[in-house]
Structures are given as structure tokens and as C-alpha cells.
Scaffold this active site. Sequence first.
Site, PDB file in Angstrom:
ATOM      1  N   CYS A 179       0.865  -1.320  -0.098  1.00 28.49           N
ATOM      2  CA  CYS A 179      -0.004   0.164  -0.021  1.00 28.49           C
ATOM      3  C   CYS A 179       0.786   1.265   0.198  1.00 28.49           C
ATOM      4  CB  CYS A 179      -0.958   0.053   1.192  1.00 28.49           C
ATOM      5  SG  CYS A 179      -1.876  -1.566   1.531  1.00 28.49           S
ATOM      6  N   ARG A 193       2.280   1.022  -6.117  1.00 30.16           N
ATOM      7  CA  ARG A 193       2.348   0.271  -4.939  1.00 30.16           C
ATOM      8  C   ARG A 193       1.252  -0.564  -4.734  1.00 30.16           C
ATOM      9  NH1 ARG A 193       6.633   1.958  -1.599  1.00 30.16           N
ATOM     10  NH2 ARG A 193       5.524   0.983   0.311  1.00 30.16           N
ATOM     11  N   TRP A 207      -3.053  -2.250  -1.432  1.00 33.33           N
ATOM     12  CA  TRP A 207      -2.906  -3.841  -2.034  1.00 33.33           C
ATOM     13  C   TRP A 207      -3.119  -4.584  -0.832  1.00 33.33           C
ATOM     14  CZ3 TRP A 207       0.633  -7.938  -0.849  1.00 33.33           C
ATOM     15  CH2 TRP A 207       0.642  -8.950  -1.734  1.00 33.33           C
ATOM     16  N   ASN A 254      -0.086   1.263   6.022  1.00 31.12           N
ATOM     17  CA  ASN A 254       0.901   0.402   5.059  1.00 31.12           C
ATOM     18  C   ASN A 254       1.599  -0.432   5.875  1.00 31.12           C
ATOM     19  OD1 ASN A 254       2.478  -0.787   2.995  1.00 31.12           O
ATOM     20  ND2 ASN A 254       4.101   0.897   3.111  1.00 31.12           N
ATOM     21  N   GLY A 255       1.494  -2.128   5.666  1.00 31.91           N
ATOM     22  CA  GLY A 255       2.218  -2.906   6.644  1.00 31.91           C
ATOM     23  C   GLY A 255       1.215  -3.950   7.012  1.00 31.91           C
ATOM     24  N   GLU A 283      12.998 -15.533 -16.043  1.00 29.06           N
ATOM     25  CA  GLU A 283      12.385 -14.345 -16.229  1.00 29.06           C
ATOM     26  C   GLU A 283      11.623 -14.288 -17.451  1.00 29.06           C
ATOM     27  OE1 GLU A 283      12.144 -11.574 -14.609  1.00 29.06           O
ATOM     28  OE2 GLU A 283      12.074  -9.918 -16.100  1.00 29.06           O
ATOM     29  N   LYS A 325       7.506 -12.962 -16.654  1.00 26.12           N
ATOM     30  CA  LYS A 325       7.240 -11.817 -17.399  1.00 26.12           C
ATOM     31  C   LYS A 325       5.668 -12.279 -18.031  1.00 26.12           C
ATOM     32  CE  LYS A 325       9.449  -8.373 -16.768  1.00 26.12           C
ATOM     33  NZ  LYS A 325       9.321  -8.951 -15.368  1.00 26.12           N
ATOM     34  N   GLU A 364       3.061 -12.935 -15.373  1.00 30.46           N
ATOM     35  CA  GLU A 364       2.650 -11.822 -14.406  1.00 30.46           C
ATOM     36  C   GLU A 364       1.615 -10.766 -15.636  1.00 30.46           C
ATOM     37  OE1 GLU A 364       5.546  -9.522 -12.409  1.00 30.46           O
ATOM     38  OE2 GLU A 364       6.728  -9.527 -14.250  1.00 30.46           O
ATOM     39  N   HIS A 374      14.386 -34.669 -17.062  1.00 32.04           N
ATOM     40  CA  HIS A 374      14.223 -35.435 -15.501  1.00 32.04           C
ATOM     41  C   HIS A 374      12.672 -35.025 -14.985  1.00 32.04           C
ATOM     42  CE1 HIS A 374      18.510 -36.299 -15.586  1.00 32.04           C
ATOM     43  NE2 HIS A 374      18.687 -35.114 -15.809  1.00 32.04           N
ATOM     44  N   LYS A 410       4.217  -3.264  -6.991  1.00 32.48           N
ATOM     45  CA  LYS A 410       5.545  -2.816  -7.791  1.00 32.48           C
ATOM     46  C   LYS A 410       6.705  -3.111  -6.532  1.00 32.48           C
ATOM     47  CE  LYS A 410       8.454  -0.903 -10.443  1.00 32.48           C
ATOM     48  NZ  LYS A 410       8.912  -2.016 -11.266  1.00 32.48           N
TER      49      LYS A 410
END
Length: 606
Positions: free
Chosen positions: A2, A27, A74, A99-100, A479, A483, A486, A502, A601
Site C-alpha cells: 500500500c 504500490r 494492495w 501500510n504494512g 524471467e 514476465k 505476470e 528429468h 511494484k
Amino acid sequence: MCGIVGHIGTGDSADILLEGLKRLEYRGYDSSGIALLNGDSIFVEKAVGKLKNLTDKMAQHTVSGTSGIGHTRWATHGGVTHLNAHPHTSSDNVVVVHNGIIENYRELRETLSAQGYHFVSDTDSEVIGHLVVEKLKTYDKPAALLRAVLEELDGAYALAIITKDFPDCLLVARNASPLAIGVGEDACFVASDAMAMSEQTRRVIYLKDNDYAIIRQEGAEIYDGDHNLVNREEVIVAASPGLVSKGGYRHFMEKEIHEQPDAITHTLAAMTDDAGALTAGLTDEQLQQIKGIVFLAAGTSNYAGQVARYWIERLAGVPVNVEVASEYRYRAPVSSHLTHAIAISQSGESLDTLMAMRYAQEQGLSTIGLVNVDHSTIAREADAILPTRAGPEIGVASTKAFIAQLTALLALAIAIGRANGALSPDEASALHEEMKSLPSMVGKTFSLFDELRPVAHDLARVSSCLFLGRDSLFPIALEGALKLKELSYVHAEGFAAGEMKHGPIALIEDGLPVISLLGSDALAPKVISNLKEAQARGATIILFAAESVADDVDFATHTCRLPDCGEYLMPFITTLPMQILAYLTASEKGTDVDQPRNLAKSVTVE
Ligand code: G6P
């Protein structure tokens, strides 16, 4: 996660808060809200979804205020609902943004409920407002009140509170979550990120952990965790409002992909002199003391560390571990063979990475912060800083910050090798010269936006796909998969090509897209065999290969030819197509490219 903002003094709080929230939306964007204090009345408005929903609602009001707080959320505790959106109000007198995570919220909620407080949300944050109302019965000075409230709270928080009892103050505090105070001419501000205040002021005071403050129009009264009145240094930040517009691109991500040549140039210039000697962070003597490294990082930043492991072990002969930051400090890691911990973080605020770095510090390791944000918490707490110069990255999915991290890490690998004798000065200079060609080489891959459109068209219609690479291209496969998932919500997994046999090869069925990375190195024949095995079982091979080996794979459905380059540059050159492919697939599907669902983010909760 947040983001919070606050304002007190001249100017219209509503406009200032909304502008600040716009800059903090990266955020979190599940919901947003603001509260304004004007004389004897408190006005609160909230909206679920993007900030625009709040802005639209606010356009219908004619309220003003001389102080206020705002929040972009968030979701952690409680779903994405109007009732769970911040600010949270108690007794029509106290309003809080947080926030937290308040870890002891259950106990607090039980106690406060027993005392008659009524809870309307599922959040942990709501306890704070009720606690303030309760403490107002005993305390009539803002600092004493805030102290009494904080003494009851366990966990991570950045919070801002307004109350009619102290109409000339904002009450703020931080523990583990970031918070900065902005000092203006006739006003003060507070925000999770100085960038949120950049339109108002560049004079910023960063609070330290456990600090709390009473902010008035004329300035801030700051206390440390031991309740001493303290002077915290005021710094001038460089964040310029102009840097955060889309500049004609459709999305921040598209713009940030195009900014990568600059990100490389600026990072290389910040890290090295023209001859390749390291100019940032560490002297030659300090470089020689590096005998073993652990990288601590999350998400995309972690993959940068994984690439760097190949480079540093090869070029400098120094052992490297790469740790998922959220795992590291909980498993009693053995550090006796290591000397340095390098925390890699775009934001410099990811809580997992920060906590891992603090743990490494306690274990006696020297810490280095490889960060993109100069005054971030990791930058301030690390023993040394290696800067990336990607500029503000707004798209939630990291692009230019990753490329800048790779740039800094390759420069570091070369510098350690040069300092400890693993590389001769000539070898080191030759590698540095090669790096100078990176910006133009990376720039050439922009033409892939057109070439990859049909590939993205097909990918948007599958439910799953695999990414394969080997050696330093294995983390790039990871990566690439991250990408794609997400941004476009297509299920994607990255594997080391040699590992397919395997287990993962069982996933292959007719038409499964296998996105394959191929460099022109000694391992190329082995990778080609791995791809052949997949294709023989029905996979559709989409190949990204260095020009000189591309024709060795005559069974690919699509071949994307990349410029030939040395093996150390190949991770850079293969990263761009991974980003572009994910971007185009997401655009094709119409998902929210800059703010994918459920993500934030900078994650400042565990
Ligand atoms: C979040 C972002 C990722 C990012 C990770 C680490 O999860 O969504 O894109 O890679 O945090 O962020 P940092 O700022 O520490 O590099």
C-alpha cells in the site's frame, strides 16, 4: 505495498493527495481513499479499483481541507471491498491510513471489541483508529498519544493519522515500511515514497525504523524509538515530476523497454570509468576482500542475481550463492565461507530483501545494496552501494531496472576478477569494451515489436507454455516465464534445458509452445538436442537464437534471430525479446499491462 500520503498547510489537500496517490499507485491499486480535515469536520471518500474511480468520485464533491491523508491499497488482510479500503475511521473523530501488517491485530481486536469498539472491516489496520480513540481518553498531547498507541502495536507499519482533537497535526510513524516527510514553504507532506511529493517539494526527511513524528504546517517534530526528540537529516531528492509521464507510449512498460539503452549507458557510467575501473561503492582493496558472495533478492531482481552467479564464478573465481530473500533468514544459512551479502532491489524497499540483508549483517557479512532508488532503506542501511541508473520504473513488471541490474553486476564481476587477478587487465578491458556496445545492440532488438506480434497472437490463445535456457540463459528463461505469467496470465514455467528429461518433459503434448533461448557458446549443441527431444514429442519450438547458430535448429516453428555477441552479453540480448513477447501477448489479451492484477511494484510486507 500500500502507499500512503499526507498533507498539512496551505494548498488544497484534496488535489495534493490525489496527485500524490497517482504517483504511488504502482504500490497497489485494489482500492484507494482520502480523508480531509476542515475545522470541525472530517470528510472521507473511498473507491474500490483503480485510483481513477476515486478521482471520479471526488470530482462530484466540493470539499476542501487544510490537512488530509490518502491511501492506495494492495490487499493483505481482507478482500478488495469498499469497507476494507482505507482510510479507516473511528468514532467520527480519528482517521488512519496504514501500510504494512499489524501482527498482533487479533488480540487488539478482541480487547477493543470487549471495550465496545465496533469493527466494520476485515483489516488489521482498523485496530489503529480505535486504539487512538481509546488512548485519547488518557493523553492530551499528540506525541504522548502516538507513543502510547505505538507501544501496543507489533509488526510492520507506516501510518498516518488525523484527529479533530489535534487539528493542526498529522501523526505519523514507521517501522520497517518506508515513510518520508516532505518539507515545503507553508506546508508539510508525508508519503511512502518521495516521488509522491515531487510536485510539491524536493526537501525530504527519511524517517528511520521506529521513528514517529508530529507534523505541522511549519515542520516536523521527530522522535526515535527511545522517545528522544531527534534531528533527521534533510536531503534534496532528484525525482522530477517530468520523469514519470508515458511520453507518448501506450504503456509505461513499453516506454521503459525503450529506455533500456539509456539505463545501460547511465548505469555503466555510474559504475565504472571509461577504462572499466569500478568507480562506485568499492575500492580495489575492498574488491580483493570479496571471497564469497550471497545475493539476496526477490522476483526479477533475484533472476539478475542468478545470472550474475555464472559471471562472477567464471570471471572472478569467487563462490556465489543466490537466495530467495523471503527464505534466507528462516533457514539458519551457513555463511562461514562468505564475506559479502549483496541485496539486489529496484525499489530498495522490498521487505523480504531488507530483512534478509539485516540478517546477513547480523551474521557478520559486509553488505552491499544494489539499488535503483538512491535514498531507499536498503541504500541507507547497506555498508556500500552499487547504483543502477534506470530512472523511475513505473510499470509493475520490471524491465529497465533488470537490465540495469545486469549491467551493474557484469561490471562488478569484471572488477572483482581484475582486482583479484582472475582476469588480466587486458581481458578486463576487452570485456568492458564489449559492454560499451550493449546500448546499441539492445536498441536493435526494438524491431522485434513488429516481428513478434504474430507469435504473441498465438501465445495469447494457449493456456500454458515452457521457457528453456541453459547456463546464464537459464535465469533469462525463468524471467521470460515470469514476465509472461505476470502480464498475460498465461501459465508459464522456466526450466534449465538439460533438466527437461528429468521430469518436465512429461508436460509436453501436441502444440505446447516451448520458448527456447540459444546462445552461440559451447553448450549450444546440447541445448539443440534438448529442444529436439521436446519437438519430437509434439512441442512447438519458438526459438530465440544468436544469428550464427539460428540455422542449426531447422525444426523451429518460429525463429527469432538475435545479434551475435559474446557470451556475457547474451543474457541482455535475450531479455528484450522476453519482455516484448510478454508485453505483446498481454496487449493481445487486453490485460492491464502496467498494473497486472494482484501485483504491486514494491512489496513492503512479508
Ligand atoms: C515485486 C514486483 C517484482 C519485483 C519484486 C522485487 O514483486 O512485482 O516485479 O521484481 O517485487 O522488487 P525490488 O524492488 O526489490 O527489486
